[in-house]
Design a protein around this motif. Sequence first.
Motif, PDB file in Angstrom:
ATOM      1  N   ILE A 185       8.396  55.559  26.842  1.00  0.00           N
ATOM      2  CA  ILE A 185       8.758  55.282  25.328  1.00  0.00           C
ATOM      3  C   ILE A 185       6.862  54.982  24.121  1.00  0.00           C
ATOM      4  O   ILE A 185       7.116  55.319  23.403  1.00  0.00           O
ATOM      5  CB  ILE A 185       9.722  54.426  24.646  1.00  0.00           C
ATOM      6  CG1 ILE A 185      11.207  55.016  25.500  1.00  0.00           C
ATOM      7  CG2 ILE A 185       9.971  54.393  23.400  1.00  0.00           C
ATOM      8  CD1 ILE A 185      12.583  53.637  26.232  1.00  0.00           C
ATOM      9  N   PHE A 186       6.354  53.988  25.207  1.00  0.00           N
ATOM     10  CA  PHE A 186       5.661  53.396  24.920  1.00  0.00           C
ATOM     11  C   PHE A 186       4.007  55.393  24.837  1.00  0.00           C
ATOM     12  O   PHE A 186       3.547  55.545  23.763  1.00  0.00           O
ATOM     13  CB  PHE A 186       4.800  52.912  25.979  1.00  0.00           C
ATOM     14  CG  PHE A 186       2.974  52.265  25.340  1.00  0.00           C
ATOM     15  CD1 PHE A 186       2.733  51.907  24.193  1.00  0.00           C
ATOM     16  CD2 PHE A 186       2.073  52.520  26.122  1.00  0.00           C
ATOM     17  CE1 PHE A 186       1.806  51.055  23.508  1.00  0.00           C
ATOM     18  CE2 PHE A 186       0.879  52.664  25.424  1.00  0.00           C
ATOM     19  CZ  PHE A 186       0.534  51.473  24.046  1.00  0.00           C
ATOM     20  N   ALA A 216       5.064  56.977  21.675  1.00  0.00           N
ATOM     21  CA  ALA A 216       5.136  56.640  20.876  1.00  0.00           C
ATOM     22  C   ALA A 216       3.098  56.394  20.003  1.00  0.00           C
ATOM     23  O   ALA A 216       2.868  56.308  19.759  1.00  0.00           O
ATOM     24  CB  ALA A 216       5.234  54.612  21.330  1.00  0.00           C
ATOM     25  N   GLY A 273      12.679  55.683  14.478  1.00  0.00           N
ATOM     26  CA  GLY A 273      12.205  55.958  16.273  1.00  0.00           C
ATOM     27  C   GLY A 273      12.540  57.233  17.108  1.00  0.00           C
ATOM     28  O   GLY A 273      12.338  57.572  17.676  1.00  0.00           O
ATOM     29  N   ASN A 292      14.139  57.860  20.843  1.00  0.00           N
ATOM     30  CA  ASN A 292      13.202  56.962  21.101  1.00  0.00           C
ATOM     31  C   ASN A 292      11.836  58.081  21.382  1.00  0.00           C
ATOM     32  O   ASN A 292      10.396  57.449  21.142  1.00  0.00           O
ATOM     33  CB  ASN A 292      13.201  56.273  22.338  1.00  0.00           C
ATOM     34  CG  ASN A 292      13.487  55.541  22.185  1.00  0.00           C
ATOM     35  OD1 ASN A 292      14.108  54.227  21.172  1.00  0.00           O
ATOM     36  ND2 ASN A 292      14.895  54.763  23.544  1.00  0.00           N
ATOM     37  N   HIS A 323       8.918  57.115  17.592  1.00  0.00           N
ATOM     38  CA  HIS A 323       8.144  55.974  17.828  1.00  0.00           C
ATOM     39  C   HIS A 323       6.436  55.728  17.670  1.00  0.00           C
ATOM     40  O   HIS A 323       6.115  56.519  18.386  1.00  0.00           O
ATOM     41  CB  HIS A 323       8.773  55.021  18.808  1.00  0.00           C
ATOM     42  CG  HIS A 323      10.119  54.458  18.948  1.00  0.00           C
ATOM     43  ND1 HIS A 323      10.153  53.681  17.806  1.00  0.00           N
ATOM     44  CD2 HIS A 323      10.508  53.742  19.562  1.00  0.00           C
ATOM     45  CE1 HIS A 323      11.485  52.265  17.908  1.00  0.00           C
ATOM     46  NE2 HIS A 323      11.717  53.290  18.761  1.00  0.00           N
ATOM     47  N   THR A 329       6.381  50.162  15.245  1.00  0.00           N
ATOM     48  CA  THR A 329       7.575  50.527  15.654  1.00  0.00           C
ATOM     49  C   THR A 329       8.327  49.809  17.392  1.00  0.00           C
ATOM     50  O   THR A 329       9.413  49.413  16.578  1.00  0.00           O
ATOM     51  CB  THR A 329       8.357  51.681  14.682  1.00  0.00           C
ATOM     52  OG1 THR A 329       7.980  52.776  15.556  1.00  0.00           O
ATOM     53  CG2 THR A 329       8.163  52.392  13.064  1.00  0.00           C
ATOM     54  N   TYR A 330       7.380  51.071  17.554  1.00  0.00           N
ATOM     55  CA  TYR A 330       7.974  49.737  18.994  1.00  0.00           C
ATOM     56  C   TYR A 330       7.649  48.680  19.564  1.00  0.00           C
ATOM     57  O   TYR A 330       8.600  48.077  20.192  1.00  0.00           O
ATOM     58  CB  TYR A 330       7.348  51.274  19.891  1.00  0.00           C
ATOM     59  CG  TYR A 330       7.514  51.247  21.491  1.00  0.00           C
ATOM     60  CD1 TYR A 330       9.063  51.421  21.404  1.00  0.00           C
ATOM     61  CD2 TYR A 330       7.497  50.395  22.738  1.00  0.00           C
ATOM     62  CE1 TYR A 330       9.818  51.196  23.058  1.00  0.00           C
ATOM     63  CE2 TYR A 330       7.540  50.548  23.992  1.00  0.00           C
ATOM     64  CZ  TYR A 330       9.185  50.766  23.940  1.00  0.00           C
ATOM     65  OH  TYR A 330       9.239  50.414  25.470  1.00  0.00           O
ATOM     66  N   GLN A 390      10.219  47.155  17.552  1.00  0.00           N
ATOM     67  CA  GLN A 390      11.444  47.093  18.635  1.00  0.00           C
ATOM     68  C   GLN A 390      11.561  45.942  19.669  1.00  0.00           C
ATOM     69  O   GLN A 390      12.916  45.160  19.817  1.00  0.00           O
ATOM     70  CB  GLN A 390      11.615  48.529  18.774  1.00  0.00           C
ATOM     71  CG  GLN A 390      13.100  48.367  19.712  1.00  0.00           C
ATOM     72  CD  GLN A 390      13.783  50.340  20.001  1.00  0.00           C
ATOM     73  OE1 GLN A 390      13.806  50.938  19.097  1.00  0.00           O
ATOM     74  NE2 GLN A 390      13.730  50.194  21.593  1.00  0.00           N
TER      75      GLN A 390
END
Lengths: 283, 317
Positions: free
Chosen positions: B89-90, B93, B264, B268, B271, B275-276, B279
């Motif tokens: 997810i990172f 992002a 996001g 996800n 993002h 924003t991540y 979260q």
Amino acid sequence: MVIERRWKKWVYFYIPLTLFVIGTLFPFYWMFITAIRPDAELYRSWRAVNNTPFWTLAPTLDHFKDLLAKTTFPQWLWNTFFIACASTAISLFCGLLAGYALARLKFPMAGALGTSIFVTYLVPPTLLFIPLADIIRSFALGNTPWALILTYPTFLIPFCTWLLMGYFKTIPKELEECARIDGATRFGAMLRIIFPIAVPGILSAGIFAFTLSWNEFIYALVFLSSPEKKTVPVGVVSELIRGDIYFWGQLMAGALLGSIPVALVYSFFVEYYVTGLTGSVKG
Amino acid sequence: MKKPIAGGSARVEVLAPPRTARRGGGGAWLENERLLAAMLLTPTVLLLGLFIAYPFVMGVWLALSSTSVGNVGEFVGLRNFQKAWDDSIFRTAFWNTTWYTAWATVFKLTLGMWLALLLNRNFRGKRLVRASMLLPFIVPTVLSTFAWRWMFDPTFSVLNWLLFRGGFITNKLPFLSDGAYGMWCAIAVNTWRGMPFFAITLLAGLQTINPDLHEAASLDGANGWHRFWKVTWPLLKPVTLVVVVFSIIQTFSDFQLIYVLTGGGPANSTHLIATYAYQVGVATGLLGEGAAISLFMLPVLFVVVWLQLRYLRRLET
């Protein structure tokens, strides 16, 4: 003068400009029309034959009434206004003094200080909000307006200092020197000669700072928790969406009412705002 | 700051009287430039130190620790950074942030330049048009983004209605319910909001250009396109660079637009770094990991600020 044919002026000027105006203003029109549209019309299928999205035949103020009855919207407006004014005042005070010192006085480290103030100007709030939330909590400032009044100046002071420093540099030194020959102290000359001349610059910085604090979101979102303490942007986000349900009529009514004060301030001082805006990048 | 020698020597004569007068009077400490400077700078240095420098140091410490809400963590070295980097997810992002910044900046610059050139002409109602063009920049982003979100609504989108009635589509476009569409929507809204800033600043730059230059170029047979690239653009470059730098910083660290527009989601996929970080750090309460994620913005910001400082130094000398 460069002379143009008429059709060329339409193609290269009127049509693009009109498109820009429509594109820029349409979302605001949409905000307005949604806010006065009754719910029955609002949630009508987009393929319905009787769908008239661009106007409504039954305008209503219900959404505004609901907004005022079911939320503490006026309180949010007041909070936003108070916080914006207080942080603007603090920033102008600091920015005036610091801007004068950096523009006029000779002292060691002047260059380094000027540079580091400029660098803080470029530090975005999203880089610091997590540790800052911790610090706010340990100072027992959480959920009070002071959490914002003291942190907003971190992005306003550098801007005010930068703008006012540029302004002070345009004021001839001779004015101050004349005052000092007449017996004024350095401080007195600054207070009575330089600051009054800088009023337009102060106004520009103040208007710009006010709109920036009205706009701020992430600090307000993280530092405030009780509904009645919130600012308009945070209140609208957190109180008008319940679960997964968006109350679009009330949301747009809130967006409209929350935008009007700052738009009014702006419209009275457009020229100063533009000076602030262009000065914010030129220095 | 240096003035010509003639002016300089005149100033010495003017300055002399207060220096002699000072010995007699009290309040001499106000005349001491160093003391006065220290006094004037104290409030600023205090506030910025307390709420920028201190949180920054704290942030670095948090990022190196396993702190979470209600739990004082211990030093864990670079584990948080490692964990973020391995987190898919990172990575999405980070990639989204870069993509978002790059395209939004390109669009804002192109459209802003175009609008500035249009506004640089004389026409009736010019002041009104210019003032209303800045509205997207004035109105709180969160509030105007809600209007956009409503325009992109999955069931009631007016844009879908327009496209459908215009015969461009037969099925609804999944504006915010698809990650790729969602990013483009966010880029569009960011462009809408930031373009006036470009336009007005570039317009200020355009107004400093001497019209005689254009006159001369058109007498030499240059058309509008050539005049823009050979006359306007070289003179506008310095202003443009500064505006672009400011915009990159703001866009790269953007939070509110995505927070309101997509939150996001979906899954996800939209993002941004900020924003991540919110979260993980605030919504989940893992302060250490959140701080580490937001520190990933630092290298990019550092490069941009460094470029800006180099440019400023060149201006000052």
